[in-house]
Design an enzyme around this catalytic site. Structure first.
Site, PDB file in Angstrom:
ATOM      1  N   LYS A 108       0.847  -1.203   0.000  1.00 48.96           N
ATOM      2  CA  LYS A 108       0.000   0.000   0.000  1.00 48.96           C
ATOM      3  C   LYS A 108       0.873   1.240   0.000  1.00 48.96           C
ATOM      4  O   LYS A 108       2.051   1.200   0.404  1.00 48.96           O
ATOM      5  CB  LYS A 108      -0.941   0.021   1.204  1.00 48.96           C
ATOM      6  CG  LYS A 108      -0.262   0.051   2.587  1.00 48.96           C
ATOM      7  CD  LYS A 108       0.087   1.437   3.101  1.00 48.96           C
ATOM      8  CE  LYS A 108       0.875   1.373   4.405  1.00 48.96           C
ATOM      9  NZ  LYS A 108       1.754   2.383   4.750  1.00 48.96           N
ATOM     10  N   ASP A 149      -2.216  -2.129  10.684  1.00 41.40           N
ATOM     11  CA  ASP A 149      -2.456  -2.010   9.237  1.00 41.40           C
ATOM     12  C   ASP A 149      -3.100  -3.261   8.642  1.00 41.40           C
ATOM     13  O   ASP A 149      -3.458  -3.272   7.463  1.00 41.40           O
ATOM     14  CB  ASP A 149      -1.122  -1.772   8.496  1.00 41.40           C
ATOM     15  CG  ASP A 149      -0.683  -0.317   8.580  1.00 41.40           C
ATOM     16  OD1 ASP A 149      -1.505   0.544   8.948  1.00 41.40           O
ATOM     17  OD2 ASP A 149       0.493  -0.043   8.259  1.00 41.40           O
TER      18      ASP A 149
HETATM   19  P1  ATP Z   1       4.245  -0.527   7.815  1.00 40.14           P
HETATM   20  O1  ATP Z   1       4.075   0.307   6.592  1.00 40.14           O
HETATM   21  O2  ATP Z   1       2.996  -1.300   8.218  1.00 40.14           O
HETATM   22  O3  ATP Z   1       4.892   0.173   8.971  1.00 40.14           O
HETATM   23  P2  ATP Z   1       6.653  -1.603   6.738  1.00 40.14           P
HETATM   24  O4  ATP Z   1       6.449  -1.790   5.276  1.00 40.14           O
HETATM   25  O5  ATP Z   1       7.342  -0.335   7.140  1.00 40.14           O
HETATM   26  O6  ATP Z   1       5.229  -1.715   7.452  1.00 40.14           O
HETATM   27  P3  ATP Z   1       7.388  -4.331   7.047  1.00 40.14           P
HETATM   28  O7  ATP Z   1       7.913  -4.656   5.703  1.00 40.14           O
HETATM   29  O8  ATP Z   1       6.056  -4.858   7.403  1.00 40.14           O
HETATM   30  O9  ATP Z   1       7.454  -2.760   7.327  1.00 40.14           O
HETATM   31  O10 ATP Z   1       8.496  -4.824   8.094  1.00 40.14           O
HETATM   32  C1  ATP Z   1       8.574  -4.334   9.400  1.00 40.14           C
HETATM   33  C2  ATP Z   1       9.247  -5.369  10.292  1.00 40.14           C
HETATM   34  O11 ATP Z   1       8.444  -6.532  10.363  1.00 40.14           O
HETATM   35  C3  ATP Z   1      10.613  -5.805   9.811  1.00 40.14           C
HETATM   36  O12 ATP Z   1      11.485  -5.684  10.883  1.00 40.14           O
HETATM   37  C4  ATP Z   1      10.450  -7.267   9.433  1.00 40.14           C
HETATM   38  O13 ATP Z   1      11.559  -8.048   9.798  1.00 40.14           O
HETATM   39  C5  ATP Z   1       9.224  -7.711  10.220  1.00 40.14           C
HETATM   40  N1  ATP Z   1       8.387  -8.706   9.497  1.00 40.14           N
HETATM   41  C6  ATP Z   1       7.770  -9.745  10.068  1.00 40.14           C
HETATM   42  N2  ATP Z   1       7.080 -10.450   9.169  1.00 40.14           N
HETATM   43  C7  ATP Z   1       7.257  -9.874   7.977  1.00 40.14           C
HETATM   44  C8  ATP Z   1       6.805 -10.164   6.662  1.00 40.14           C
HETATM   45  N3  ATP Z   1       6.025 -11.212   6.390  1.00 40.14           N
HETATM   46  N4  ATP Z   1       7.181  -9.325   5.679  1.00 40.14           N
HETATM   47  C9  ATP Z   1       7.965  -8.251   5.960  1.00 40.14           C
HETATM   48  N5  ATP Z   1       8.432  -7.942   7.172  1.00 40.14           N
HETATM   49  C10 ATP Z   1       8.087  -8.735   8.183  1.00 40.14           C
END
Ligand code: ATP
Length: 285
Positions: free
Chosen positions: A12, A138
């Protein structure tokens, strides 16, 4: 019982993200407009006769145990419905990790949808969204996907019409940013509040120009202080002809919107010479 289910887990972007205040429970009260883009992970789920959750991934940086959001979602479904079966999941990761694109939340949501199908639970999307809120703020949005207005800590979802079709160029700077660090560094007095409710109206009126004029993210300034490259990339995107450019979530990914494909290509090619991780995708319905 079906043996295998494949679920797409799209990323997203935040067209608008506002932080209203910090709540007594420690969460922040937010107002956001999110939309799904065609940059997605793919999850393959297979039911196992043994009571265990096994995750594999093409991405070596992903935790495969209970720290994985998909694992948490699977465990929640098993515990909530007393399911003794297990599941084997293959997460084909395409969404950059810790990038502000909700990759982990989308994987959790895809797990909920996938297990609902695999184990024939008969749950509605609304019921899956309520479950998802226990995994992360989220996740409810990611259960539905598409375009939505999110309030509360992000878990209260009002679904909106699809945004006018456009192209999205994404740049993920090398250095990541932790969401927690950005929120704890916020200075509430100087926050720039975007007009999130006007963004909702622009989308309902299918007014692309207004929509691009109203994009805004209250976290951007704080993330730029930690990572000045964000501002530089934004300026480059605008210079190459993007209709708007903004940081997504708490960053560090920056996205540009372009109505015309030729413009999007120009932005993509321009940024490709400057950064490693650049994507050109469509918005999703
Ligand atoms: P948001 O926008 O919801 O804050 P994000 O895109 O910034 O999310 P993610 O990619 O969801 O961040 O990753 C955040 C943390 O979650 C990382 O430290 C990662 O190691 C952990 N994590 C756990 N499961 C997953 C997964 N399936 N995919 C990605 N990251 C994951």
């Amino acid at each position: 019982m079906s043996k295998e289910v494949i679920e797409k887990a799209p990323a997203k972007i935040n067209l608008s993200l506002d932080v209203l205040h910090k709540r007594e429970d420690g969460f922040h009260e937010l107002e956001m407009v999110m939309t799904s883009i065609d940059l997605a992970d793919h999850l393959t789920l297979k039911s196992l006769p043994e009571d265990k959750i096994v995750i594999q991934s093409n991405n070596g940086f992903l935790p495969l145990d209970q720290r994985n959001h998909a694992y948490k979602a699977a465990l929640l479904v098993k515990e909530t419905f007393g399911i003794q079966l297990g599941v084997e999941m293959l997460i084909k990761k395409k969404i950059p990790i810790a990038a502000g694109l909700a990759g982990g939340s989308s994987d959790a949501a895809a797990t909920l949808r996938g297990l609902n199908q695999l184990w024939k639970l008969g749950l509605s999307l609304d019921e899956l969204a309520v479950l998802g809120a226990q995994v992360g703020s989220d996740v409810p949005y990611c259960v539905y996907g598409g375009t939505a207005f999110a309030t509360g800590r992000g878990e209260k979802i009002e679904r909106l019409s699809d945004i006018p079709q456009c192209w999205v160029v994404l740049v993920k700077p090398k250095k990541g940013i932790s969401t927690g660090t950005v929120f704890s560094a916020l200075s509430y007095e100087s926050l720039q509040h975007p007009a999130t409710r006007s963004m909702v109206s622009a989308i309902e009126n299918q007014d692309y120009l207004k929509m691009t004029q109203l994009t805004g993210n209250a976290l951007e300034e704080t993330s730029i202080i930690r990572q000045p490259a964000i501002e530089k990339i934004k300026q480059k995107m605008l210079l190459f002809g993007a209709d708007t450019a903004l940081m997504s979530g708490s960053g560090p990914t920056i996205f540009a919107l372009c109505h015309k494909y030729s413009r999007a290509q120009r932005v993509y090619n321009g940024l490709k010479g400057f950064c490693n991780e650049v994507y050109l995708v469509r918005t999703l319905k």
